[in-house]
Design a protein around this motif. Structure first.
Motif, PDB file in Angstrom:
ATOM      1  N   LEU A   3     150.220  33.062  64.678  1.00 29.18           N
ATOM      2  CA  LEU A   3     150.469  33.593  63.314  1.00 29.18           C
ATOM      3  C   LEU A   3     150.086  33.022  62.106  1.00 29.18           C
ATOM      4  O   LEU A   3     149.587  32.146  62.080  1.00 29.18           O
ATOM      5  CB  LEU A   3     152.125  33.398  63.197  1.00 29.18           C
ATOM      6  N   SER A   4     149.686  33.988  61.177  1.00 29.43           N
ATOM      7  CA  SER A   4     149.088  33.596  60.075  1.00 29.43           C
ATOM      8  C   SER A   4     149.298  34.656  59.060  1.00 29.43           C
ATOM      9  O   SER A   4     149.957  35.857  59.108  1.00 29.43           O
ATOM     10  CB  SER A   4     147.516  33.631  60.101  1.00 29.43           C
ATOM     11  N   LEU A   5     149.347  34.161  57.819  1.00 24.82           N
ATOM     12  CA  LEU A   5     149.734  35.090  56.591  1.00 24.82           C
ATOM     13  C   LEU A   5     148.748  34.732  55.624  1.00 24.82           C
ATOM     14  O   LEU A   5     148.351  33.593  55.030  1.00 24.82           O
ATOM     15  CB  LEU A   5     151.160  34.576  55.987  1.00 24.82           C
ATOM     16  N   ALA A   6     148.012  36.176  55.277  1.00 21.54           N
ATOM     17  CA  ALA A   6     147.052  35.835  54.273  1.00 21.54           C
ATOM     18  C   ALA A   6     147.630  36.578  52.811  1.00 21.54           C
ATOM     19  O   ALA A   6     148.379  37.703  53.017  1.00 21.54           O
ATOM     20  CB  ALA A   6     145.842  36.861  54.593  1.00 21.54           C
ATOM     21  N   THR A   7     147.750  35.621  51.804  1.00 21.27           N
ATOM     22  CA  THR A   7     148.363  36.339  50.508  1.00 21.27           C
ATOM     23  C   THR A   7     147.087  36.584  49.733  1.00 21.27           C
ATOM     24  O   THR A   7     146.397  35.636  49.474  1.00 21.27           O
ATOM     25  CB  THR A   7     149.493  35.098  50.007  1.00 21.27           C
ATOM     26  N   ILE A   8     146.876  37.817  49.207  1.00 22.98           N
ATOM     27  CA  ILE A   8     145.775  38.295  48.539  1.00 22.98           C
ATOM     28  C   ILE A   8     146.028  38.524  47.076  1.00 22.98           C
ATOM     29  O   ILE A   8     146.983  39.088  46.722  1.00 22.98           O
ATOM     30  CB  ILE A   8     145.156  39.133  49.287  1.00 22.98           C
ATOM     31  N   MET A   9     145.323  37.989  46.176  1.00 23.98           N
ATOM     32  CA  MET A   9     145.457  38.442  44.628  1.00 23.98           C
ATOM     33  C   MET A   9     144.380  39.390  44.408  1.00 23.98           C
ATOM     34  O   MET A   9     143.143  39.023  44.547  1.00 23.98           O
ATOM     35  CB  MET A   9     145.344  37.322  43.942  1.00 23.98           C
ATOM     36  N   ILE A  10     145.090  40.546  43.968  1.00 21.70           N
ATOM     37  CA  ILE A  10     143.728  41.741  43.917  1.00 21.70           C
ATOM     38  C   ILE A  10     143.912  42.241  42.328  1.00 21.70           C
ATOM     39  O   ILE A  10     145.506  42.161  41.815  1.00 21.70           O
ATOM     40  CB  ILE A  10     143.943  43.033  44.773  1.00 21.70           C
ATOM     41  N   PRO A  11     143.085  42.729  41.677  1.00 25.59           N
ATOM     42  CA  PRO A  11     143.235  43.240  40.269  1.00 25.59           C
ATOM     43  C   PRO A  11     143.692  44.941  40.454  1.00 25.59           C
ATOM     44  O   PRO A  11     143.868  45.145  41.785  1.00 25.59           O
ATOM     45  CB  PRO A  11     141.455  43.622  39.886  1.00 25.59           C
ATOM     46  N   TYR A  12     144.162  45.562  39.579  1.00 29.12           N
ATOM     47  CA  TYR A  12     144.533  46.666  39.501  1.00 29.12           C
ATOM     48  C   TYR A  12     143.403  47.677  39.759  1.00 29.12           C
ATOM     49  O   TYR A  12     142.268  47.271  39.445  1.00 29.12           O
ATOM     50  CB  TYR A  12     145.275  47.074  38.063  1.00 29.12           C
ATOM     51  N   ASP A  13     143.712  48.891  40.146  1.00 32.87           N
ATOM     52  CA  ASP A  13     142.860  49.857  40.783  1.00 32.87           C
ATOM     53  C   ASP A  13     141.765  50.267  39.752  1.00 32.87           C
ATOM     54  O   ASP A  13     140.495  50.350  40.125  1.00 32.87           O
ATOM     55  CB  ASP A  13     143.514  51.018  41.306  1.00 32.87           C
ATOM     56  N   GLU A  14     142.075  50.351  38.559  1.00 30.62           N
ATOM     57  CA  GLU A  14     141.078  50.913  37.406  1.00 30.62           C
ATOM     58  C   GLU A  14     140.170  49.938  36.971  1.00 30.62           C
ATOM     59  O   GLU A  14     138.998  50.257  36.272  1.00 30.62           O
ATOM     60  CB  GLU A  14     142.133  51.274  36.346  1.00 30.62           C
ATOM     61  N   LEU A  15     140.559  48.537  37.320  1.00 30.65           N
ATOM     62  CA  LEU A  15     139.487  47.355  36.838  1.00 30.65           C
ATOM     63  C   LEU A  15     138.116  47.783  36.942  1.00 30.65           C
ATOM     64  O   LEU A  15     137.650  48.075  38.432  1.00 30.65           O
ATOM     65  CB  LEU A  15     139.816  46.064  37.265  1.00 30.65           C
ATOM     66  N   GLU A  16     137.272  47.705  36.219  1.00 27.37           N
ATOM     67  CA  GLU A  16     135.757  47.669  36.345  1.00 27.37           C
ATOM     68  C   GLU A  16     135.213  46.500  36.755  1.00 27.37           C
ATOM     69  O   GLU A  16     135.429  45.391  35.905  1.00 27.37           O
ATOM     70  CB  GLU A  16     135.047  48.370  34.971  1.00 27.37           C
ATOM     71  N   ILE A  17     134.721  46.060  38.077  1.00 31.55           N
ATOM     72  CA  ILE A  17     134.365  44.993  38.368  1.00 31.55           C
ATOM     73  C   ILE A  17     132.739  44.455  38.215  1.00 31.55           C
ATOM     74  O   ILE A  17     132.066  45.497  38.670  1.00 31.55           O
ATOM     75  CB  ILE A  17     134.844  44.382  39.605  1.00 31.55           C
ATOM     76  N   GLY A  18     132.462  43.551  37.778  1.00 32.89           N
ATOM     77  CA  GLY A  18     130.940  43.226  37.643  1.00 32.89           C
ATOM     78  C   GLY A  18     130.901  41.986  37.183  1.00 32.89           C
ATOM     79  O   GLY A  18     131.758  41.285  36.526  1.00 32.89           O
ATOM     80  N   PRO A  19     129.522  41.370  37.082  1.00 34.71           N
ATOM     81  CA  PRO A  19     129.468  40.080  36.648  1.00 34.71           C
ATOM     82  C   PRO A  19     129.801  39.850  35.190  1.00 34.71           C
ATOM     83  O   PRO A  19     129.585  40.618  34.407  1.00 34.71           O
ATOM     84  CB  PRO A  19     128.015  39.542  36.907  1.00 34.71           C
ATOM     85  N   MET A  20     130.445  38.668  34.836  1.00 40.27           N
ATOM     86  CA  MET A  20     130.719  38.222  33.665  1.00 40.27           C
ATOM     87  C   MET A  20     129.684  37.688  32.628  1.00 40.27           C
ATOM     88  O   MET A  20     128.914  37.123  33.327  1.00 40.27           O
ATOM     89  CB  MET A  20     131.863  37.241  33.589  1.00 40.27           C
ATOM     90  N   GLU A  21     129.651  38.253  31.535  1.00 41.58           N
ATOM     91  CA  GLU A  21     128.517  37.683  30.446  1.00 41.58           C
ATOM     92  C   GLU A  21     128.326  36.203  30.843  1.00 41.58           C
ATOM     93  O   GLU A  21     127.023  35.912  31.100  1.00 41.58           O
ATOM     94  CB  GLU A  21     128.837  38.058  29.092  1.00 41.58           C
ATOM     95  N   CYS A  22     129.492  35.449  30.851  1.00 39.22           N
ATOM     96  CA  CYS A  22     128.940  33.904  30.828  1.00 39.22           C
ATOM     97  C   CYS A  22     128.245  33.665  31.992  1.00 39.22           C
ATOM     98  O   CYS A  22     127.978  32.523  32.215  1.00 39.22           O
ATOM     99  CB  CYS A  22     130.141  33.127  30.747  1.00 39.22           C
ATOM    100  N   ALA A  23     128.358  34.523  33.225  1.00 37.82           N
ATOM    101  CA  ALA A  23     127.720  33.916  34.564  1.00 37.82           C
ATOM    102  C   ALA A  23     126.035  34.416  34.813  1.00 37.82           C
ATOM    103  O   ALA A  23     125.693  34.177  35.691  1.00 37.82           O
ATOM    104  CB  ALA A  23     128.786  34.385  35.563  1.00 37.82           C
ATOM    105  N   VAL A  24     125.966  35.260  33.718  1.00 35.73           N
ATOM    106  CA  VAL A  24     124.445  35.839  33.581  1.00 35.73           C
ATOM    107  C   VAL A  24     123.773  35.375  32.602  1.00 35.73           C
ATOM    108  O   VAL A  24     123.870  35.069  31.483  1.00 35.73           O
ATOM    109  CB  VAL A  24     124.744  37.272  33.491  1.00 35.73           C
TER     110      VAL A  24
END
Ligand code: OGA
Ligand code: NI
Length: 364
Positions: free
Chosen positions: A301-322
């Motif tokens: 048995l295993s349990l994966a608990t996932i943290m996800i953003p809301y559907d509408e979020l625009e995902i892309g690299p953060m400024e500070c990481a580029v």
């Protein structure tokens, strides 16, 4: 039905498949063709008793991390960069909460099939008892049954999929969900600091989050060398906490082109960086391919608990990481479109990330 249900349905659906647990219950030697992997995809089953492998994944002392210990923070940085996976100890989640959660999952899968089917995935909904990522009648299937539930925030829970006939089921999830959320947020705060922001930097970027749980049941298999419990994939989330069986190993991660077995540590939680974190950090932190293998004698048995953003979020690299040394590795995409893309096909390692957001000309 509220509108949130409609949004959940928008994620796409998985084709119905038989219960593997039931196949094995009816005939322990049963091995339908749809589960037999092609030659190159078959696992080399390690000696589980030895649980031998050439590497051990990093272990992070969460209590030290939460106190701001510099060495442990550095260890977290290395773990996220070089492994994408680590185990946390001293996480403060009471043992009782973990035990009750495991007992609730075990109790669910022990129910007769007709009882479990009362909580089966319904029509287009991804939640419930069934299977995920089945996109065609001829793809190879996982040797696994699962339950998928959205657990946070409270308002969007769909309790019709929660096995209310099992005493303590709801309460066990309630308690575990709360504890897991605290731990996930603390880890994200630390990653924020590591990325050079204040501790709420990442949270400001991904905004409010949802939490979901994937409960996995891997029946024993007469030929573990021919099947895969859960096919290679990376998790399309921010971060995953995996509660795994203390006794029965099965999780393998891809590290330096080898499949490394994650040896269970009693009461530890396995943590992995998800695709969204990889994208936000512009590839600095890695969402690593993983899979589960089965064994001949014991269900796992295993349990994966996932943290996800809301559907509408625009995902892309953060400024500070580029910057000039690390040019942008990913484009931008609405999270819902990303999820739909991943759910619409069989899991194939990290192909979904490479085929959607990854910038092809990247020099990394
Ligand atoms: C998952 C997963 C691995 C395991 O559910 O996403 O990777 O060991 N599970 O069950
Ligand atoms: Ni996973």
């Amino acid at each position: 039905m509220g509108c949130e249900d409609e949004k959940v349905s928008d994620w796409g659906k998985s084709l119905p498949v038989p219960s593997v647990q039931e196949l094995v219950r009816n005939d322990p030697r049963s091995l339908p063709q749809r589960y037999i992997q092609l030659h190159g995809d078959r696992p080399v089953v390690p000696d589980m008793a030895m649980a031998s492998s050439s590497f051990d994944i990093p272990i992070i002392d969460f209590a030290l991390l939460a106190k701001g210990d510099e060495d442990e923070t550095r260890n977290l940085d290395l773990a996220c960069k070089e492994w994408g996976f680590f185990q946390i100890i001293n996480h403060g989640m009471p043992e009782e909460v973990l035990l009750k959660m495991k007992a609730a999952i075990a109790a669910f899968f022990e129910l007769p099939l007709e009882e479990k089917n009362k909580y089966a995935q319904d029509g287009n909904d991804f939640q419930g008892y069934g299977q995920a990522y089945v996109a065609s009648e001829d793809q190879k299937l996982d040797w696994c049954d699962m339950v998928f539930l959205i657990t946070l925030p409270h308002e969007i829970r769909n309790l019709k999929y929660w096995a209310d006939t099992i005493p303590g089921f709801k309460n066990a999830i309630e308690k575990y969900s709360k504890e897991a959320q605290k731990v996930a947020e603390e880890i994200c705060s630390n990653i924020s600091l590591l990325m050079g922001m204040d501790k709420d930097g990442l949270k400001r970027s991904y905004g409010n989050t949802k939490q979901a749980m994937r409960m996995n049941y891997y029946p024993p298999c007469s030929r573990p060398d021919l099947v895969i419990g859960i096919n290679p994939h990376s998790d399309p989330d921010i971060i995953t906490l995996l509660l795994q069986d203390d006794e029965v190993p099965g999780l393998q991660i891809r590290h330096k082109d080898e499949w490394v077995l994650v040896k269970p540590i009693r009461n530890a939680i396995v943590v992995n960086v998800g695709d969204v974190m990889e994208i936000l950090s512009n590839g600095m932190y890695k969402s690593i391919e993983h899979r589960a293998i089965t064994n001949e004698s014991k269900a796992r048995l295993s349990l994966a608990t996932i943290m996800i953003p809301y559907d509408e979020l625009e995902i892309g690299p953060m400024e500070c990481a580029v910057d000039d040394h690390r040019p942008r590795m990913y484009g931008n995409m609405k999270y819902l479109d990303y999820l739909r893309y991943t759910f619409a096909r069989k899991m194939e390692g990290k192909a979904h990330l490479d085929n959607t957001l990854k910038i092809k000309s990247s020099s990394f």
